[in-house]
Design an enzyme around this catalytic site. Structure first.
Site, PDB file in Angstrom:
ATOM      1  N   ASP A   1       0.784  -1.233   0.000  1.00  0.00           N
ATOM      2  CA  ASP A   1       0.000   0.000   0.000  1.00  0.00           C
ATOM      3  C   ASP A   1       0.819   1.290   0.000  1.00  0.00           C
ATOM      4  OD1 ASP A   1      -2.601  -1.100  -0.060  1.00  0.00           O
ATOM      5  OD2 ASP A   1      -2.361  -1.713   2.027  1.00  0.00           O
TER       6      ASP A   1
ATOM      7  N   ASP B   1      -6.922  -3.726  -6.031  1.00  0.00           N
ATOM      8  CA  ASP B   1      -6.548  -2.428  -5.450  1.00  0.00           C
ATOM      9  C   ASP B   1      -5.098  -2.049  -5.762  1.00  0.00           C
ATOM     10  OD1 ASP B   1      -8.242  -4.233  -4.103  1.00  0.00           O
ATOM     11  OD2 ASP B   1      -8.326  -3.016  -2.302  1.00  0.00           O
TER      12      ASP B   1
HETATM   13  N1  GLY Z   1      -7.488  -1.384  -0.400  1.00  0.00           N
HETATM   14  C1  GLY Z   1      -8.463  -1.795   0.499  1.00  0.00           C
HETATM   15  C2  GLY Z   1      -9.857  -1.409   0.161  1.00  0.00           C
HETATM   16  O1  GLY Z   1     -10.163  -0.893  -0.877  1.00  0.00           O
HETATM   17  O2  GLY Z   1     -10.692  -1.649   1.004  1.00  0.00           O
END
Ligand code: GLY
Length: 397
Positions: free
Chosen positions: A117, A176
């Site tokens: 992330d 994501d």
């Molecule tokens: N990246 C985590 C979400 O979108 O919940």
């Protein structure tokens, strides 16, 4: 004679359409400025509830409690990033000071390698800070963050590993993760190591190959054998079912491939983003206000939760996609984004001053199957909403 009338009619309709467009633009200009001003005031309410070493996460109305996180949480860059958008459009110096305080506590995470992330965390925050100030210290932070993210690249599979291996998976990659490629590509294009660009391209290509279904919806999680690249399973963690279209995941894909086209000019990515947009905009379960249910295939529609964060990410992505296409298609994307902005800015989704724990938007859904963050405000809903306002103002007014 008849020709004369036809000409008059044409000129009248043309003039009327132009006047309408102008009124629409003034109207949007006012709406956007109003939202930024509101945000400056509302975020002062939020900032008072967040301890100096923490970041806001969400708010629980039943307990009247703002939940916060440490700076390793994947959302830690959204609050400083949101503050910077607000400062940029209001000039509010107290907002800038608050942004600087939060950047200072986040900076150490440039070395973090515990998940994928880093793009969300360090580019939404320091990327905006550098864009606004050109401060070389911010650039160094972004460069280091890219190096940290690149440690999670697995060449055998050609992907960046999202989460660490567990009893559940060996090499999970979630849709994501497309969002984190912005950090890598930007650093490569701005004097950094060219290998980051290659990592981003390879990850995007493999995601395109393995995450998507024939209708351009996407799976949430692909579990890879990280040595060979073999796909072990296609499942969900936050969606309604393995085979469903989890709404925020569709928005991440739309945003991700549009952004990858921005950097690479690879037409395949553009085509893919356009196909995802069509899937979302024409989905029979897309509500009239264009704020999706938390999953396009959620059980119980229409009696289930919306996800304002999916709508905000989608609006921001459509505004960028609109720049890469022409004519009717461009109008469709911009009109859809405008509709989302108007919906999210209405009392149905936008909180009143002093309420909602100081967050801007209500009604997002983090992870319903995990019973986590259901029908609540979320920092990333606010961030991408502000980004959509910023993009609309900069590109379409
Ligand atoms: N990246 C985590 C979400 O979108 O919940």
């Amino acid at each position: 004679m008849r020709k004369g009338w036809m000409m008059c009619l044409f000129l009248f309709s043309y003039g009327w359409a132009q006047a309408q467009e102008k009124t629409g633009k003034t109207d949007m200009q006012e709406l956007i400025q109003e939202q930024f001003q509101f945000a400056a005031n509302q975020y002062k309410v939020l900032s008072r509830q967040v301890p100096p070493d923490r970041m806001p996460k969400t708010y629980y109305a039943d307990r009247n409690e703002v939940e916060t996180s440490d700076t390793k949480w994947w959302c830690s860059g959204f609050y400083p990033g949101a503050l910077l958008y607000i400062y940029e459009h209001t000039g509010d110096t107290a907002t800038l000071q608050e942004a600087n305080r939060r950047l200072a506590i986040l900076e150490k995470e440039k070395h973090y390698t515990g998940n994928h992330d880093l793009g969300f965390m360090m580019y939404c925050s320091f990327g905006n800070a550098y864009r606004l100030t050109r401060n070389p210290a911010y650039k160094r932070t972004i460069d280091t963050a890219a190096a940290s993210l690149a440690t999670r690249y697995r060449p055998g599979a050609g992907v960046i590993q999202s989460w660490n291996a567990s009893r559940k998976w060996q090499g999970p990659v979630i849709i994501d993760n497309m969002m984190n490629l912005e950090l890598l590509y930007w650093v490569s294009d701005n004097g950094g190591d060219k290998k980051y660009r290659q990592i981003a391209l390879t990850h995007a290509d493999n995601t395109l190959k393995n995450h998507f279904r024939p209708d351009y919806s996407s799976y949430h999680v692909i579990d890879y054998n990280l040595q060979t690249g073999q796909v072990l399973k296609k499942v969900t963690a936050q969606g309604a079912a393995d085979s469903s279209a989890w709404s925020r995941g569709q928005s991440w894909g739309l945003y991700g491939y549009t952004m990858m086209y921005r950097f690479s000019r690879n037409k395949r990515y553009l085509r893919h983003a356009r196909n995802i947009a069509v899937f979302m905009l024409h989905h029979p379960n897309m509500p009239g206000d264009l704020v999706p249910y938390w999953d396009f295939d959620a059980p119980g529609i229409p009696n289930t939760y919306r996800d304002a964060s999916a709508a905000a990410v989608m609006a921001s992505a459509l505004l960028e996609l609109g720049r890469y296409v022409r004519g009717k298609e461009r109008k469709t994307y911009v009109a859809a984004a405008e509709k989302i902005i108007r919906s999210l800015s209405s009392p149905a989704y936008r909180a009143r001053l002093g309420e909602n724990g100081g967050f801007l938007l209500m009604h997002s859904t983090g992870a319903l199957p995990l019973k986590s963050e259901v029908d609540v405000p979320l920092t990333y809903a606010d961030y991408y909403y502000l980004e959509a306002l910023h993009r609309y103002k900069n590109w379409y007014l």
